[in-house]
Design a protein around this motif. Structure first.
Motif, PDB file in Angstrom:
ATOM      1  N   LEU A  50       0.813  -1.216   0.000  1.00 47.49           N
ATOM      2  CA  LEU A  50       0.000   0.000   0.000  1.00 47.49           C
ATOM      3  C   LEU A  50       0.846   1.266   0.000  1.00 47.49           C
ATOM      4  O   LEU A  50       0.487   2.253  -0.629  1.00 47.49           O
ATOM      5  N   LEU A  51       1.979   1.239   0.692  1.00 47.18           N
ATOM      6  CA  LEU A  51       2.786   2.450   0.768  1.00 47.18           C
ATOM      7  C   LEU A  51       3.338   2.832  -0.601  1.00 47.18           C
ATOM      8  O   LEU A  51       3.438   4.022  -0.929  1.00 47.18           O
ATOM      9  N   LEU A  52       3.690   1.842  -1.420  1.00 45.78           N
ATOM     10  CA  LEU A  52       4.245   2.154  -2.738  1.00 45.78           C
ATOM     11  C   LEU A  52       3.215   2.842  -3.641  1.00 45.78           C
ATOM     12  O   LEU A  52       3.500   3.914  -4.193  1.00 45.78           O
ATOM     13  N   PRO A  53       2.001   2.281  -3.841  1.00 45.03           N
ATOM     14  CA  PRO A  53       1.031   3.010  -4.670  1.00 45.03           C
ATOM     15  C   PRO A  53       0.596   4.339  -4.068  1.00 45.03           C
ATOM     16  O   PRO A  53       0.341   5.298  -4.806  1.00 45.03           O
ATOM     17  N   ALA A 183      -5.003   1.374  13.750  1.00 42.62           N
ATOM     18  CA  ALA A 183      -3.958   0.851  12.853  1.00 42.62           C
ATOM     19  C   ALA A 183      -4.572   0.011  11.742  1.00 42.62           C
ATOM     20  O   ALA A 183      -4.050  -1.047  11.389  1.00 42.62           O
ATOM     21  N   ASP A 184      -5.678   0.487  11.203  1.00 44.30           N
ATOM     22  CA  ASP A 184      -6.374  -0.225  10.137  1.00 44.30           C
ATOM     23  C   ASP A 184      -6.652   0.763   9.009  1.00 44.30           C
ATOM     24  O   ASP A 184      -7.576   1.568   9.085  1.00 44.30           O
ATOM     25  N   GLY A 185      -5.832   0.701   7.965  1.00 43.18           N
ATOM     26  CA  GLY A 185      -5.937   1.668   6.877  1.00 43.18           C
ATOM     27  C   GLY A 185      -7.292   1.710   6.205  1.00 43.18           C
ATOM     28  O   GLY A 185      -7.883   2.791   6.058  1.00 43.18           O
ATOM     29  N   PHE A 190     -12.444   4.466   5.185  1.00 39.02           N
ATOM     30  CA  PHE A 190     -13.911   4.359   5.149  1.00 39.02           C
ATOM     31  C   PHE A 190     -14.547   5.424   6.033  1.00 39.02           C
ATOM     32  O   PHE A 190     -15.476   6.127   5.615  1.00 39.02           O
ATOM     33  N   VAL A 191     -14.047   5.567   7.254  1.00 37.43           N
ATOM     34  CA  VAL A 191     -14.612   6.543   8.190  1.00 37.43           C
ATOM     35  C   VAL A 191     -14.360   7.966   7.702  1.00 37.43           C
ATOM     36  O   VAL A 191     -15.242   8.830   7.759  1.00 37.43           O
ATOM     37  N   THR A 192     -13.160   8.225   7.207  1.00 37.39           N
ATOM     38  CA  THR A 192     -12.811   9.577   6.780  1.00 37.39           C
ATOM     39  C   THR A 192     -13.644  10.027   5.585  1.00 37.39           C
ATOM     40  O   THR A 192     -14.068  11.193   5.520  1.00 37.39           O
ATOM     41  N   THR A 193     -13.895   9.130   4.635  1.00 36.74           N
ATOM     42  CA  THR A 193     -14.724   9.516   3.484  1.00 36.74           C
ATOM     43  C   THR A 193     -16.143   9.858   3.907  1.00 36.74           C
ATOM     44  O   THR A 193     -16.817  10.651   3.240  1.00 36.74           O
ATOM     45  N   ALA A 206      -1.090   8.930   7.363  1.00 31.82           N
ATOM     46  CA  ALA A 206      -0.724   8.700   8.763  1.00 31.82           C
ATOM     47  C   ALA A 206      -1.052   7.266   9.171  1.00 31.82           C
ATOM     48  O   ALA A 206      -0.237   6.577   9.792  1.00 31.82           O
ATOM     49  N   ALA A 207      -2.252   6.795   8.807  1.00 34.16           N
ATOM     50  CA  ALA A 207      -2.677   5.445   9.205  1.00 34.16           C
ATOM     51  C   ALA A 207      -1.749   4.381   8.640  1.00 34.16           C
ATOM     52  O   ALA A 207      -1.294   3.483   9.363  1.00 34.16           O
ATOM     53  N   TYR A 208      -1.443   4.475   7.359  1.00 38.20           N
ATOM     54  CA  TYR A 208      -0.598   3.445   6.744  1.00 38.20           C
ATOM     55  C   TYR A 208       0.858   3.581   7.175  1.00 38.20           C
ATOM     56  O   TYR A 208       1.581   2.579   7.241  1.00 38.20           O
ATOM     57  N   SER A 209       1.280   4.801   7.474  1.00 32.48           N
ATOM     58  CA  SER A 209       2.654   4.977   7.960  1.00 32.48           C
ATOM     59  C   SER A 209       2.828   4.311   9.319  1.00 32.48           C
ATOM     60  O   SER A 209       3.817   3.612   9.557  1.00 32.48           O
TER      61      SER A 209
END
Length: 412
Positions: A50-53, A183-185, A190-193, A206-209
């Protein structure tokens, strides 16, 4: 001479439309950040799928902002439209200064169209479908007390939610920020959208980092809150779980969650559907597709488009700094409360539970469980905590989805 002038005009036109004149300093800073994230994904292999894309989407949007531009309409002369199109005119005709114009829609940027899967809440549940196909709930079924540790790790979400409101964020924004602590991307996205789509870039990164930095962030907290004796505890082997139990589990969970917390049903429902694909043993083709081809496609779309929301103008703000700091606090609190509840279980069971497995209550599967195993083996090389830690770990996946449903219900 005319040829020379035409050449000069073409060069000037190319220069004026290039990034050398259209990009600003924020874009260049974000380009630098994206390159650092690419390095972490490729060289350090921090959550690379996920971090790469995400990093490359960030790079693209700051090099070429129009790739995320929404479609619009422009007025073109009716005569020009008729010249370029055949058939009936499908768009409204407007008269302007005695001439007729067509309100003709323009194309949006490529990533804008792909981003609609994020905006409409489609991609995160599909990611959960794939996760469900790859998850073994056996350790949780074998040791139901693990649910307590998974729930305890979500306390950081609600404490950070309160702190974010105190710092001036709206309740909806605070809910989106707090969910980073799970810690669940996909859940964070989903919540942020739903609650604060304008913060999506900052919260997703931040979440994925922090998911990627689990092996760095968690061990100091775990060691600080536990003693050598507690970390050395060897736990009893888990009981075998029958096939019937594994089939009944996703059905029972989705019934309970959908009835009492319907806002969590999209995430939990798809998670349990994927798990039922896996455990039923009768839809192997669908199971393989969901956890491989579908999961990979959605991961590409999700990661790239989320990264593309982090343009320099929207990302480089003081609010983003606060979000990143609050996200770190939420994640640390989640880890800490998981360990503290593990200590309570250690005392309650007369020293039969290793508190380290509580840190796996955050839903970074299976990385958090592996960290519990690693820290435990540093104290006792004969200690094998992985399967015990997987119970709180998968409970954390359910817990973060439930926490998301609570936040959506309260502030959505």
């Amino acid at each position: 001479m005319e040829i020379l002038q035409g050449f000069v005009d073409a060069v000037v036109g190319i220069f004026n439309s290039s990034g050398l004149t259209t990009l600003n300093w924020q874009n260049y800073v974000m380009i630098g950040i994206s390159i650092v994230l690419l390095y972490l994904a490729i060289k350090k292999q921090y959550e690379p799928l996920l971090l790469l894309p995400i990093a490359f989407g960030m790079l693209l949007v700051n090099l070429y902002p129009s790739i995320m531009s929404a479609p619009s309409t422009e007025m073109i002369p009716l005569a020009d439209y008729v010249k370029d199109h055949t058939g009936a005119i499908q768009y409204p005709i407007t008269e302007l200064n005695g001439a007729e114009y067509v309100n003709y829609p323009t194309n949006g940027g490529l990533l804008w169209y792909l981003y609609q899967g994020v905006k409409l809440g489609i991609y995160p549940p599909l990611i959960f479908l794939g996760i469900g196909c790859m998850t073994d709930f056996g350790p949780l079924i074998s040791n139901p007390k693990s649910l307590i540790l998974g729930a305890a790790a979500q306390i950081g979400i609600f404490l950070t939610f309160t702190g974010a409101i105190f710092l001036g964020f709206t309740a909806a924004e605070a809910g989106a920020i707090g969910i980073i602590g799970g810690a669940d991307g996909p859940t964070a996205i989903f919540v942020t959208t739903k609650l604060a789509p304008h913060l999506l870039g900052s919260i997703a990164i931040a979440a994925y980092s922090y998911m990627a930095l689990v092996p760095i962030i968690q061990p100091p907290i775990m060691k600080f809150l536990t003693t050598k004796k507690e970390r050395s505890v060897v736990m009893e082997q888990l009981r075998p779980v029958s096939k019937l139990e594994k089939i009944m589990f996703p059905v029972i969970v989705v019934i309970i969650i959908a009835i009492f917390l319907p806002d969590a049903a999209p995430l939990v429902g798809m998670l349990m559907l994927g798990n039922l694909f896996k455990e039923s043993g009768v839809v192997e083709r669908i199971n393989k597709t969901a956890q491989n081809e579908l999961m990979n496609i959605i991961t590409i779309f999700l990661g790239t488009t989320v990264g593309a929301t982090a343009s320099g103008q929207t990302f480089l703000t003081f609010a983003t700094i606060k979000i990143i700091v609050l996200g770190l606090i939420a994640f640390c609190l989640g880890t800490a409360f998981g360990v503290l509840f593990g200590k309570i279980m250690y005392v309650a069971t007369g020293g039969k539970v290793n508190p380290l497995i509580g840190s796996a209550g955050v839903s970074a599967v299976p990385m958090a469980a592996r960290v519990s195993q690693k820290v435990g083996q540093q104290e006792n090389p004969g200690n094998f905590l992985l399967m015990h830690a997987m119970g709180p770990n998968v409970a954390g996946v359910i817990g973060s989805a439930v926490a998301a449903g609570v936040l959506l219900n309260v502030v959505g």
